[in-house]
Design an enzyme around this catalytic site. Structure first.
Site, PDB file in Angstrom:
ATOM      1  N   SER A  18       0.820  -1.215   0.000  1.00  0.00           N
ATOM      2  CA  SER A  18       0.000   0.000   0.000  1.00  0.00           C
ATOM      3  C   SER A  18       0.848   1.257   0.000  1.00  0.00           C
ATOM      4  CB  SER A  18      -0.971   0.044   1.189  1.00  0.00           C
ATOM      5  OG  SER A  18      -0.686  -0.882   2.153  1.00  0.00           O
ATOM      6  N   HIS A  22      -3.227  -3.381  -6.055  1.00  0.00           N
ATOM      7  CA  HIS A  22      -3.506  -2.962  -4.682  1.00  0.00           C
ATOM      8  C   HIS A  22      -4.986  -3.104  -4.351  1.00  0.00           C
ATOM      9  CE1 HIS A  22      -3.853   0.370  -1.504  1.00  0.00           C
ATOM     10  NE2 HIS A  22      -3.316  -0.666  -0.944  1.00  0.00           N
ATOM     11  N   GLU A  82      -6.453  -0.762  -7.235  1.00  0.00           N
ATOM     12  CA  GLU A  82      -5.544   0.164  -7.918  1.00  0.00           C
ATOM     13  C   GLU A  82      -4.483  -0.654  -8.650  1.00  0.00           C
ATOM     14  OE1 GLU A  82      -5.558   4.235  -5.266  1.00  0.00           O
ATOM     15  OE2 GLU A  82      -4.493   2.521  -4.448  1.00  0.00           O
ATOM     16  N   ASN A 100      -5.447   6.071  -0.826  1.00  0.00           N
ATOM     17  CA  ASN A 100      -4.909   6.331   0.513  1.00  0.00           C
ATOM     18  C   ASN A 100      -4.352   7.741   0.626  1.00  0.00           C
ATOM     19  OD1 ASN A 100      -5.621   3.897   1.510  1.00  0.00           O
ATOM     20  ND2 ASN A 100      -3.634   2.924   1.188  1.00  0.00           N
TER      21      ASN A 100
HETATM   22  P1  NAI Z   1      -0.493  -9.456   7.615  1.00  0.00           P
HETATM   23  O1  NAI Z   1       0.525  -9.168   8.631  1.00  0.00           O
HETATM   24  O2  NAI Z   1      -1.897  -9.745   8.032  1.00  0.00           O
HETATM   25  O3  NAI Z   1      -0.011 -10.694   6.732  1.00  0.00           O
HETATM   26  C1  NAI Z   1       1.277 -10.848   6.222  1.00  0.00           C
HETATM   27  C2  NAI Z   1       1.534 -12.345   6.071  1.00  0.00           C
HETATM   28  O4  NAI Z   1       2.731 -12.512   5.336  1.00  0.00           O
HETATM   29  C3  NAI Z   1       1.719 -13.066   7.418  1.00  0.00           C
HETATM   30  O5  NAI Z   1       0.828 -14.169   7.463  1.00  0.00           O
HETATM   31  C4  NAI Z   1       3.166 -13.515   7.371  1.00  0.00           C
HETATM   32  O6  NAI Z   1       3.362 -14.762   7.993  1.00  0.00           O
HETATM   33  C5  NAI Z   1       3.413 -13.620   5.879  1.00  0.00           C
HETATM   34  N1  NAI Z   1       4.808 -13.551   5.515  1.00  0.00           N
HETATM   35  C6  NAI Z   1       5.765 -12.723   5.964  1.00  0.00           C
HETATM   36  N2  NAI Z   1       6.936 -12.990   5.373  1.00  0.00           N
HETATM   37  C7  NAI Z   1       6.724 -13.999   4.505  1.00  0.00           C
HETATM   38  C8  NAI Z   1       7.541 -14.714   3.599  1.00  0.00           C
HETATM   39  N3  NAI Z   1       8.815 -14.430   3.476  1.00  0.00           N
HETATM   40  N4  NAI Z   1       6.990 -15.689   2.869  1.00  0.00           N
HETATM   41  C9  NAI Z   1       5.682 -15.986   2.994  1.00  0.00           C
HETATM   42  N5  NAI Z   1       4.855 -15.348   3.845  1.00  0.00           N
HETATM   43  C10 NAI Z   1       5.370 -14.360   4.592  1.00  0.00           C
HETATM   44  O7  NAI Z   1      -0.441  -8.222   6.594  1.00  0.00           O
HETATM   45  P2  NAI Z   1      -1.582  -7.654   5.651  1.00  0.00           P
HETATM   46  O8  NAI Z   1      -2.374  -6.646   6.374  1.00  0.00           O
HETATM   47  O9  NAI Z   1      -2.268  -8.780   4.978  1.00  0.00           O
HETATM   48  O10 NAI Z   1      -0.716  -6.860   4.576  1.00  0.00           O
HETATM   49  C11 NAI Z   1      -0.018  -7.520   3.550  1.00  0.00           C
HETATM   50  C12 NAI Z   1       0.336  -6.526   2.462  1.00  0.00           C
HETATM   51  O11 NAI Z   1      -0.857  -5.953   1.962  1.00  0.00           O
HETATM   52  C13 NAI Z   1       1.192  -5.375   2.921  1.00  0.00           C
HETATM   53  O12 NAI Z   1       2.078  -5.041   1.892  1.00  0.00           O
HETATM   54  C14 NAI Z   1       0.189  -4.253   3.153  1.00  0.00           C
HETATM   55  O13 NAI Z   1       0.744  -2.982   3.007  1.00  0.00           O
HETATM   56  C15 NAI Z   1      -0.799  -4.536   2.057  1.00  0.00           C
HETATM   57  N6  NAI Z   1      -2.150  -4.033   2.279  1.00  0.00           N
HETATM   58  C16 NAI Z   1      -2.756  -4.117   3.502  1.00  0.00           C
HETATM   59  C17 NAI Z   1      -4.047  -3.641   3.689  1.00  0.00           C
HETATM   60  C18 NAI Z   1      -4.729  -3.771   5.009  1.00  0.00           C
HETATM   61  O14 NAI Z   1      -5.795  -3.135   5.188  1.00  0.00           O
HETATM   62  N7  NAI Z   1      -4.253  -4.569   5.916  1.00  0.00           N
HETATM   63  C19 NAI Z   1      -4.798  -3.002   2.569  1.00  0.00           C
HETATM   64  C20 NAI Z   1      -4.086  -3.047   1.307  1.00  0.00           C
HETATM   65  C21 NAI Z   1      -2.816  -3.520   1.201  1.00  0.00           C
END
Ligand code: NAI
Length: 684
Positions: A427, A448, A460, A498
């Site tokens: 994001s 996104h 996006e 955002n």
């Molecule tokens: P989260 O923390 O819920 O999930 C991330 C996951 O990635 C975790 O399950 C973790 O174990 C896994 N992970 C970390 N390193 C890894 C690796 N090397 N190999 C495989 N899995 C791995 O995070 P979330 O909120 O889902 O965010 C993920 C991405 O999406 C980020 O880049 C964030 O900026 C983006 N994003 C988040 C939004 C939100 O509202 N939470 C909205 C839009 C985008």
């Protein structure tokens, strides 16, 4: 007889088959010309007369999508609005009055005027395929089902069910239509002809609602039903913001559902609605939504050069890395839409919750056991990441950390098919910061999604400096494949949504620091027309995320919100921890009734909204998206920005650029440089 938009055949059994085939388009819509011709057809068959008449569509995608919106937007005044309305009514009345059985054969989408024509027939046969849906969505563009829908549907299925469909605009599939009594037979399309023939040769008794449904039309019960419906509507929309749902209730209760009975000066009349700014804004948004849909097709949008490339093959296999809040839901959504998905995370127990959420989504959306099972089979846990080598698209959704993302990219890219696309759901990290480790940086794109994935329509599509036009186009096509709306954006911090949302949320946080209660701030935003106030929204998104995004996007002139910081430090992160600015019980914030009677909500809303408008202008200046229309439609589908106002740029147009500049200058005088008007205002 020769017609431009209709084709009439008479068969050996003396049944007339009337095909709707609007000339020059792939979708059937009712222009005045097509309606007038239908009137002539009706006169002609009446004089014949055949044993029965079946009406069906020659178009693959459906029966009819409703009135020709282009023609509707060209309407200049009340007299023209009434003329177009009367024409549809007269022609559909002619169909209803034919002295022999008539049947509509509905496949694909059947909306608005399409449904109203079907309702004017004595019988309806509906295809049981997954793409077939019938509805009266007029309310969504600010008008009423004015070609007989509001008159004919309540007697057919009962007023309560009919009002529910008309007030929500929700379309129903064949099973639901059958159980409501909207259609007489449901059959696969290949059996259409037989089903229609059977009905016309031996007409069954006409469908009547069950007593419990019929009662809702009775004079004594009518007022109760209407006032209950009005109460439900009032919870969702104010009359000054959205007049159409109120007009639908009054049209049914006081005018027999027939728009011709409503005096032109009445607020429920077609003339009043057509002239209302909300209707104009909603129609514009409807058309812009079509523009976003078209971005999924190559060469469709002159404003977007990336679309001038050849078409892309559909994605059959997607591999998602990161099964957290976003990755898990993105994977589940893609599998719901028919794609095989392998889902990777660091350990099986991190993937399990995503699979569980997927199962819940499928039960809710797909209902039938075999369809749920099919989707579950397509969603495959894959800790080892074996899916990478087979995937057409790899979506990364791991923690928001550039270093970690680069590491994963470097491991994954060499194992991908050379034709596959690598996408990041980041994001905030510019793609150029991630592309350095790649051998083929032109195949990296941002896709996104917004949270919650299943509900948010917008995605996006972020173009890095090296992203190729072909990859941009393929990412847009993929977005349509999974039934979302693609918005092409440049890779700059916060992209569009955002970035515009952030100063608005930040201002709400600063108001909290000044001691304004959260309930008052939220009331001001809702008074402006936002679907939810910014404090409630921040609690829902998660205060840790708001804090991180705010820090990333705020400039040096913006103070740090102290209460937000304190909540984050105390781990009161909002809905997910049960406490943020509100206490959350069963997924709902507990709000005190503080009474906002003496507060100037309008001034408060100005203070919240002006920074978002200023940022929208900055995005236009930097060409984050191609034009003003895309800013508006992006903010509406990405955040729900007051749809009746038509989005941020339209909000500026309606009140006037000079007025908003005065608001900004005044706020700057009182609260500092963060309200400095962007240099882009002069070019607006
Ligand atoms: P989260 O923390 O819920 O999930 C991330 C996951 O990635 C975790 O399950 C973790 O174990 C896994 N992970 C970390 N390193 C890894 C690796 N090397 N190999 C495989 N899995 C791995 O995070 P979330 O909120 O889902 O965010 C993920 C991405 O999406 C980020 O880049 C964030 O900026 C983006 N994003 C988040 C939004 C939100 O509202 N939470 C909205 C839009 C985008």
């Amino acid at each position: 007889m020769d017609f431009k938009h209709w084709k009439l055949d008479l068969d050996a059994e003396h049944i007339a088959w009337l095909w709707f085939d609007r000339a020059g388009t792939t979708t059937n819509t009712f222009s005045s010309e097509a309606l007038r011709e239908l009137g002539k057809v009706a006169e002609h068959v009446r004089a014949m007369p055949p044993r029965g008449l079946a009406i069906l569509s020659s178009k693959d995608n459906g029966f009819a999508a409703g009135a020709d919106i282009e023609e509707f937007t060209r309407i200049k005044d009340a007299a023209e609005a009434m003329a177009f309305t009367n024409l549809g009514n007269e022609v559909f009345d002619q169909i209803e009055a034919l002295p022999f059985p008539t049947v509509a054969m509905v496949h694909g989408f059947c909306m608005g005027g399409g449904t109203e024509l079907a309702l004017a027939c004595r019988y309806r046969v509906m295809d049981d395929g997954p793409k077939t849906r019938m509805g009266l969505p007029e309310v969504m563009i600010g008008i009423v089902p004015g070609w007989g829908g509001a008159k004919r549907l309540p007697p057919l299925i009962g007023a309560a069910a009919a009002l529910d469909l008309m007030l929500t605009g929700r379309a129903v599939d064949a099973r639901r239509a059958r159980s409501l009594g909207m259609v007489d037979a449901v059959t696969p399309r290949r059996h259409f002809e037989n089903a229609a023939r059977r009905i016309l040769m031996q007409p069954p008794p006409r469908s009547r609602p069950k007593l419990a449904a019929a009662v809702t039309n009775w004079p004594g019960v009518r007022n109760v039903v209407a006032s209950q419906a009005a109460k439900q509507v009032a919870k969702r929309a104010r009359r000054d913001h959205y007049p159409a749902p109120y007009a639908i209730i009054e049209l049914w209760r006081d005018f027999g559902g027939d728009v011709r009975n409503v005096p032109p000066e009445h607020p429920a009349s077609m003339a009043s609605l057509a002239a209302h700014p909300t209707t104009k804004n909603l129609i514009r948004i409807f058309q812009l939504q079509d523009r976003l849909k078209a971005l999924g097709k190559p060469g469709s949008d002159p404003a977007n050069q990336a679309t001038a490339t050849p078409g892309s093959d559909p994605v059959r296999h997607a591999h998602v890395i990161g099964a957290g809040a976003m990755g898990g839901d993105i994977a589940a959504w893609c599998a719901l839409r028919g794609i095989t998905v392998t889902l990777q995370d660091l350990a099986p127990e991190r993937i399990a919750p995503a699979i569980k959420r997927g199962a819940e989504l499928y039960k809710k959306r797909l209902k039938q056991k075999h369809l749920v099972q099919g989707a579950m089979d397509r969603l495959v846990p894959d800790v080892a990441g074996n899916g990478v080598a087979r995937a057409d698209l790899v979506i990364e959704a791991i923690v928001e950390n550039a270093e970690v993302k680069r590491k994963v990219f470097a491991q994954v890219e060499p194992r991908m098919k050379p034709t596959a696309i690598l996408a990041s759901n980041t994001s905030s990290i510019p793609l150029q910061e991630l592309a350095g480790v790649l051998a083929r940086p032109e195949r990296l794109v941002g896709i996104h999604f917004f949270n919650p994935v299943a509900q948010m329509q917008l995605v996006e599509i972020v173009e890095g400096p090296q992203t190729s036009a072909e990859v941009m186009q393929a990412a847009q096509a993929f977005t349509r494949q999974i039934d979302k709306l693609p918005l092409p954006c440049k890779s700059a911090p916060g992209f569009l949504v955002n970035r515009v949302l952030s100063p608005y949320l930040n201002e709400a946080m600063l108001l909290l620091d000044e001691g304004v209660p959260p309930e008052t701030i939220d009331a001001a935003a809702k008074d402006f027309g936002m679907p939810m106030g910014p404090v409630e929204l921040a609690d829902m998104v998660g205060l840790d995320i708001c804090w991180a995004v705010g820090k990333e996007l705020a400039d040096a002139d913006t103070p740090i919100p102290k209460l937000l910081q304190a909540n984050v430090e105390a781990k009161n992160l909002g809905m997910k921890t049960g406490k943020g600015f509100y206490t959350w019980v069963k997924g709902k914030p507990v709000k005190a009734d503080i009474g906002t009677g003496t507060v100037d909500l309008k001034a408060l809303a100005d203070r919240l909204v002006a920074p978002a408008l200023n940022e929208s202008v900055a995005c236009m200046r930097e060409r984050i998206v191609a034009d003003a229309d895309l800013v508006d439609v992006g903010m509406i589908f990405g955040t729900g920005f007051a749809p009746h106002r038509g989005g941020p740029i339209q909000t500026i147009r309606e009140r006037g650029k000079q007025e908003w500049l005065k608001v900004l200058e005044d706020l700057k005088g009182r609260h500092g440089l963060r309200f400095e008007p962007d240099s882009g205002w002069s070019a607006l």
